[in-house]
Design an enzyme around this catalytic site. Structure first.
Site, mmCIF file in Angstrom:
data_model
loop_
_atom_site.group_PDB
_atom_site.id
_atom_site.type_symbol
_atom_site.label_atom_id
_atom_site.label_comp_id
_atom_site.label_asym_id
_atom_site.label_seq_id
_atom_site.Cartn_x
_atom_site.Cartn_y
_atom_site.Cartn_z
ATOM 1 C CB THR A 388 -15.278 55.245 -4.066
ATOM 2 O OG1 THR A 388 -14.179 55.838 -4.776
ATOM 3 C CG2 THR A 388 -15.952 54.241 -4.983
ATOM 4 C CD GLU A 427 -11.950 58.588 -10.482
ATOM 5 O OE1 GLU A 427 -11.471 57.907 -9.566
ATOM 6 O OE2 GLU A 427 -13.014 59.237 -10.369
ATOM 7 N N GLY A 479 -13.132 52.562 -1.002
ATOM 8 C CA GLY A 479 -11.927 52.346 -0.197
ATOM 9 C C GLY A 479 -10.626 52.379 -0.970
ATOM 10 N N GLY A 480 -10.603 53.021 -2.164
ATOM 11 C CA GLY A 480 -9.354 53.116 -2.915
ATOM 12 C C GLY A 480 -8.804 51.725 -3.188
#
Ligand code: GLY
Length: 592
Positions: A388, A427, A479-480
């Site tokens: 991301t 996603e 970073g999730g």
């Protein structure tokens, strides 16, 4: 005035890390022409334009568009589009994002939700194997992992409503770089190697990434002529130039030829949604951040309001980390059960973000002992690679943009729709495709985040503004699930008096309720602090800690990009995460 908090309160280890790793080349300061006059009282406008992003070409594009007369919103489009070209590992036209904007003239904060939506074919049972298990490959790779992209619609929406320039001008840098190419960097080449087995399944992806007959290597010039054409069609024809016509038809054909089920109607129905940002006070700051379908803003309100009464800088490292981790644990538990797309589920947002609720959660924290997460239930899973990207902008008029955008995991689904250059996201894995089964980030969910046609998957992306009488900061990171806790640590860093570059450099640690463990970068804790946290009952997983029973994880995480305008000193500055060697924070004086 912002409450004075000094570096004296920060742990010695943290300070030495900051001094050793701060990357001066990443940050530039600009002082107001008459800085002395602005010291005593707030300056009305910043002394220039500032952009911090994960790639120098994207930072330059944002600044160039502002030099040409564009505002921060045009710069956001230019920066976002160039990142889509030069950082396909992280985000792109085939993905989505959240744009948090501040319009200085009206004082309005605007949240543009450009999150992907599930196609009409999406349903949990499409992600089951023949024997009834969870089909993780389908969830993470190829056509079924992809949602309908949102980023192109955001460009059109923002240019029409908030920009000063036509889309043809703000997309021009991205079109040029897609056509002419850019040098492949090490992270790109490494990421490709780690995803190549999936990516090379698809002819459309091979045509882009193996154009020279071999995998991209650092230093190669990477050109994307199909993507340049797709961008040009978007610039010329707006929404229909991507979601209809030639590009729309190729996207549907590209997904369906690989076994997916998209229709022209799925694309035509896509809409960005403007939502009300989450807003709350923490000490002397107003925090403005991402509402659902991001989980970040609600979690941020919970964590900071739990922590507010503690004098964190005065505590020792272990005591401070313990309290911060306990706030993380409680916020992530609520994320699991309550959060999803607000257009589909009722979220008890007022309760979750209230001070009374935070006080109730605080009362359950034992300062002497970790709360086992299974007293609050769940299961243990690993954290995997995440991608991301985030960028931050302040312009000379005081407009701001905090933008986090994504294709989800490294190179998204790995599938490029042939002839478009568009690498599709994965996603769909951010939905709870099976109740209680963790996704790639080890976070799970239940009904609130179950997939449904047209629904948006829950996100952790947390673009944020923090504003006090003296200081205005814009921040965010990839970073999730760790995005949320990195932004939390960044806000605590600003509150402790750090500058933008120091905030981008801060060592990181994370807890997400399940797995019930603190994970941390290798430099986050001294041996003594780690031992004291373990003595309080925490499991602490440090990188390379596998032998000790920890899972460990990457040595460094995230890619935090932040800009700050200090109204009291008149200084505009930026911080770019030194963990990423192609990022850049840059400030230019305004042409006055
Ligand atoms: N795909 C990562 C997130 O939205 O949280």
């Amino acid at each position: 005035m912002t409450r004075a908090r000094t570096l004296a309160g920060l742990p010695a280890l943290l300070l030495s890390v900051l001094l050793l790793t701060a990357a001066p080349s990443c940050a530039r300061d600009v002082r107001a022409p008459d800085a002395a006059a602005t010291t005593a009282q707030s300056a009305a406008t910043p002394p220039g334009n500032a952009v911090a992003s994960a790639h120098a070409l994207a930072t330059e594009a944002g600044l160039a568009v502002m030099r040409e007369g564009g505002n921060a919103f045009d710069a956001a489009i230019a920066t976002s589009a160039v990142l889509s070209v030069v950082e396909p590992i992280s985000s792109g036209l085939g993905g989505g994002g959240f744009f948090l904007l501040h319009d200085a003239a009206s004082g309005r904060d605007i949240f543009v939700d450009a999150r992907e939506t599930a196609p009409a074919s999406a349903h949990s049972d499409r992600y089951r194997t023949a024997d009834g298990g969870f089909d993780r490959d389908r969830a993470e790779n190829g056509p079924w992992s992809a949602g309908i992209p949102g980023l192109p619609a955001a460009f059109v929406h923002i240019a029409e409503r908030y920009g000063a320039l036509p889309l043809s001008q703000s997309l021009a840098p991205a079109i040029r770089i897609a056509e002419e190419g850019f040098p492949v960097y090490a992270r790109f080449a490494r990421g490709y190697q780690s995803r190549r087995a999936v990516m090379e399944r698809y002819s459309g992806t091979r045509a882009v990434f193996l154009a020279d007959g071999r995998a991209p290597e650092a230093g190669d010039i990477f050109r994307q002529p199909d993507l340049a054409r797709t961008l040009r069609l978007l610039a010329e024809r707006g929404f229909d130039g991507f979601y209809g016509g030639e590009t729309g038809a190729k996207l549907v054909a590209g997904v369906n030829s690989e076994g997916g089920e998209w229709t022209a109607a799925d694309l035509a129905a896509y809409r960005v949604v403007e939502r009300t940002p989450i807003r709350f006070r923490y000490h002397d700051w107003e925090v403005v951040t991402a509402p659902p379908p991001s989980s970040g803003g609600i979690a941020m309100a919970q964590m900071l309001q739990i922590l507010e009464p503690y004098d964190l800088p005065r505590l020792d490292d272990a005591a401070r980390t313990h309290l911060v981790v306990e706030s993380m644990r409680r916020a992530f538990r609520d994320r699991t059960f309550y959060l999803g797309d607000p257009d589909f589920v009722t979220i008890p947002q007022r309760t979750l973000t209230s001070r009374d609720y935070a006080a109730g959660l605080r009362a359950t924290i034992n300062p002497e002992k970790a709360t086992p997460s299974d007293l609050l239930s769940g299961s243990v899973t690993p954290l995997e690679d995440e991608e991301t990207t985030h960028f931050s902008i302040i312009d000379a008029a005081g407009n701001r943009a905090a933008v986090t955008q994504t294709v989800n995991l490294l190179f998204g689904s790995g599938l490029v729709a042939p002839g478009t250059g568009v690498l599709l996201n994965n996603e769909m894995d951010d939905f709870a495709l099976q109740p209680g089964v963790p996704n790639a980030f080890g976070v799970m969910g239940f009904d609130a985040n179950a997939p449904a046609p047209g629904k948006r998957p829950l996100s952790s992306m947390t673009p944020t503004f923090v504003v006090s009488d003296d200081r205005v900061a814009v921040l965010g990171t990839p970073g999730g699930s760790r995005i949320i806790t990195m932004v939390l640590l960044g806000i605590l860093g600003y509150d402790a008096g750090l500058d933008a570059q120091a905030v981008a450099t801060l060592p990181r640690y994370h807890h997400q309720w399940m797995p019930d463990a603190i994970s941390a970068e290798s430099n986050a804790f001294s041996a003594d602090t780690a031992a004291r946290l373990r003595a309080l009952g925490h499991t602490v997983n440090l990188p390379g800690d596998r032998a000790a029973g920890g899972r460990g994880s990457s040595h460094v995480w995230g890619n935090l990009q932040t800009v700050e305008w200090n109204r009291a000193t008149g200084v505009l500055s930026g911080g770019s995460d030194p963990r990423n060697d192609v990022g850049e924070a840059k400030v230019e004086p305004a042409a006055r």
